[in-house]
Design an enzyme around this catalytic site. Structure first.
Site, PDB file in Angstrom:
ATOM      1  N   THR A 140      36.559  14.326 -35.048  1.00 45.41           N
ATOM      2  CA  THR A 140      37.252  14.525 -33.766  1.00 45.41           C
ATOM      3  C   THR A 140      36.394  15.470 -32.946  1.00 45.41           C
ATOM      4  OG1 THR A 140      39.454  14.174 -34.663  1.00 45.41           O
ATOM      5  CG2 THR A 140      39.309  15.673 -32.789  1.00 45.41           C
TER       6      THR A 140
ATOM      7  N   GLY B 118      48.509  11.217 -33.071  1.00 41.53           N
ATOM      8  CA  GLY B 118      48.322  12.542 -33.672  1.00 41.53           C
ATOM      9  C   GLY B 118      48.559  13.673 -32.689  1.00 41.53           C
ATOM     10  N   ASP B 119      47.981  14.815 -33.013  1.00 43.95           N
ATOM     11  CA  ASP B 119      48.190  16.026 -32.211  1.00 43.95           C
ATOM     12  C   ASP B 119      47.341  16.054 -30.941  1.00 43.95           C
ATOM     13  OD1 ASP B 119      45.930  16.163 -33.985  1.00 43.95           O
ATOM     14  OD2 ASP B 119      45.710  18.265 -33.415  1.00 43.95           O
TER      15      ASP B 119
ATOM     16  N   GLY C  61      46.636  16.088 -38.025  1.00 41.56           N
ATOM     17  CA  GLY C  61      47.391  16.210 -36.791  1.00 41.56           C
ATOM     18  C   GLY C  61      48.882  16.470 -36.917  1.00 41.56           C
TER      19      GLY C  61
HETATM   20  N1  ASP Z   1      43.659  15.869 -35.398  1.00 43.08           N
HETATM   21  C1  ASP Z   1      43.227  14.505 -35.470  1.00 43.08           C
HETATM   22  C2  ASP Z   1      44.451  13.637 -35.675  1.00 43.08           C
HETATM   23  O1  ASP Z   1      45.290  13.971 -36.473  1.00 43.08           O
HETATM   24  C3  ASP Z   1      42.248  14.220 -36.566  1.00 43.08           C
HETATM   25  C4  ASP Z   1      41.147  15.228 -36.752  1.00 43.08           C
HETATM   26  O2  ASP Z   1      41.053  16.188 -36.022  1.00 43.08           O
HETATM   27  O3  ASP Z   1      40.327  15.032 -37.679  1.00 43.08           O
HETATM   28  O4  ASP Z   1      44.527  12.598 -35.088  1.00 43.08           O
END
Ligand code: ASP
Length: 330
Positions: free
Chosen positions: A195, A225-226, A249
């Site tokens: 990410t 996700g977040d 997330g």
């Molecule tokens: N936070 C991201 C999600 O959950 C994934 C990541 O940061 O690796 O979609």
């Protein structure tokens, strides 16, 4: 006589109130940019020298692109967008071109951006044909009355403003496809390392935060996700700081990580590093979550805490020196 007493009390009052005034901390740098390229099981042993060099180069290119904008008096919004676009175009990262696959073998991308001056924000979720989701998030912020748009509706909105689209195959990479097959065998949903995010402070003192991702490897299709959830994966406020997160997330949403860091600064007067450490290293693990964040405050102080083995990260301040780190031991 009474007038003299009033005068003396007024002078004493002024002197006393003067004592209470705390000195504002000095600005550490005229401007600054911090980026991440994902957190996860990133160790020195797991990388060949070529891979190590490729990640360092890619992060440096993104930092340089943002630095050029900030140095020339450009906005933190532009710097964050450009740094993230650069990483979205590089298949090394799990954002844009190199996005991971869902359980259905599709790519569904999330992104968001927030302007700390106005507290305006824009986000997109589950888009499949947008080359640079961060640019679509910015369009949502600047050209729509909404904050968060999803899937076909978000894409149609972007098309109206001439956003660059690509066929779905654009996001196909062998590496991510193999990762999907491995996750399917284990029936696991993986953190995908890659990410991307950026936070910046510009010469005007404006803060911006942005984040972009393909999400988690083998996530259910439709899972969000977040990253596009303002306050969870992304938050910026000129009164406090700008934050971009990476990690599992679901936990970042439940811990409202990015806003929590800002709130500790705003309501408790905590310094940036302490606030960031508290949320990432205490609050998040208490729930069972892991990952990391990058942040910059209005004085140019930076923080990059993480609880995973490594986090691809880097920063550049007004001296122009580009600093890039990948692992936990550097
Ligand atoms: N936070 C991201 C999600 O959950 C994934 C990541 O940061 O690796 O979609």
């Amino acid at each position: 006589m009474i007038k003299i007493f009033i005068y003396i009390f007024a002078v004493i009052g002024l002197i006393m109130s003067g004592c209470d005034v705390q000195e504002e901390p000095q600005r550490q740098t005229e401007f600054g940019l911090v980026i991440h390229g994902g957190a996860g099981g990133i160790t020195r042993d797991g990388f060949t020298p070529e891979q190590d060099a490729a990640y360092r180069e890619a992060l440096s290119v993104a930092l340089q692109a943002g630095y050029d904008i900030l140095k020339n008096g450009g906005s933190s919004l532009d710097a964050v967008e450009v740094a993230i676009r650069t990483m979205e175009d590089d298949s090394l990262f799990n954002a844009g071109r190199g996005a991971v696959f869902t359980s259905e073998g599709t790519n569904e991308l999330d992104a968001s951006i927030m302007d700390g001056k106005t507290l305006n924000a824009g986000a997109v979720a589950g888009v499949k044909r947008i080359k640079n989701p961060i640019t679509l998030a910015r369009l949502v912020m600047e050209e729509s009355r909404h904050v968060l748009m999803a899937r076909e509706g978000a894409e149609a909105f972007g098309l109206h403003y001439g956003i660059e689209t690509v066929p779905e195959e654009y996001f196909f990479t062998q590496r991510r496809w193999r990762a999907l097959q491995r996750a399917r065998e284990r029936e696991a949903v993986d953190d995908s390392r890659g990410t991307v995010g950026a936070v910046a402070l510009d010469k005007e003192g404006n803060l911006t935060a942005g984040t972009s991702t393909g999400g988690m490897n083998n996530k259910r299709f439709g899972r969000i996700g977040d990253v596009p959830v303002i306050g969870a994966g992304t938050y910026a406020n000129n009164k406090t700081c700008a934050v971009s997160a990476t990690g599992h997330g679901e936990y970042f949403i439940r811990s409202v990580v990015a806003h929590d860091i800002s709130a500790l600064m705003e309501y408790k007067g905590m310094p940036l590093r302490e606030a960031a450490e508290h949320v990432v290293a205490e609050k998040l693990p208490d729930l069972g979550g892991y990952g990391g964040i990058i942040a910059i405050d209005r004085f140019g102080n930076i923080a990059m805490p993480f609880t995973t083995a490594g986090m691809h990260r880097g920063y550049v301040l007004d001296d122009g020196e580009i600093v890039v780190k990948l692992y936990g031991d550097e």
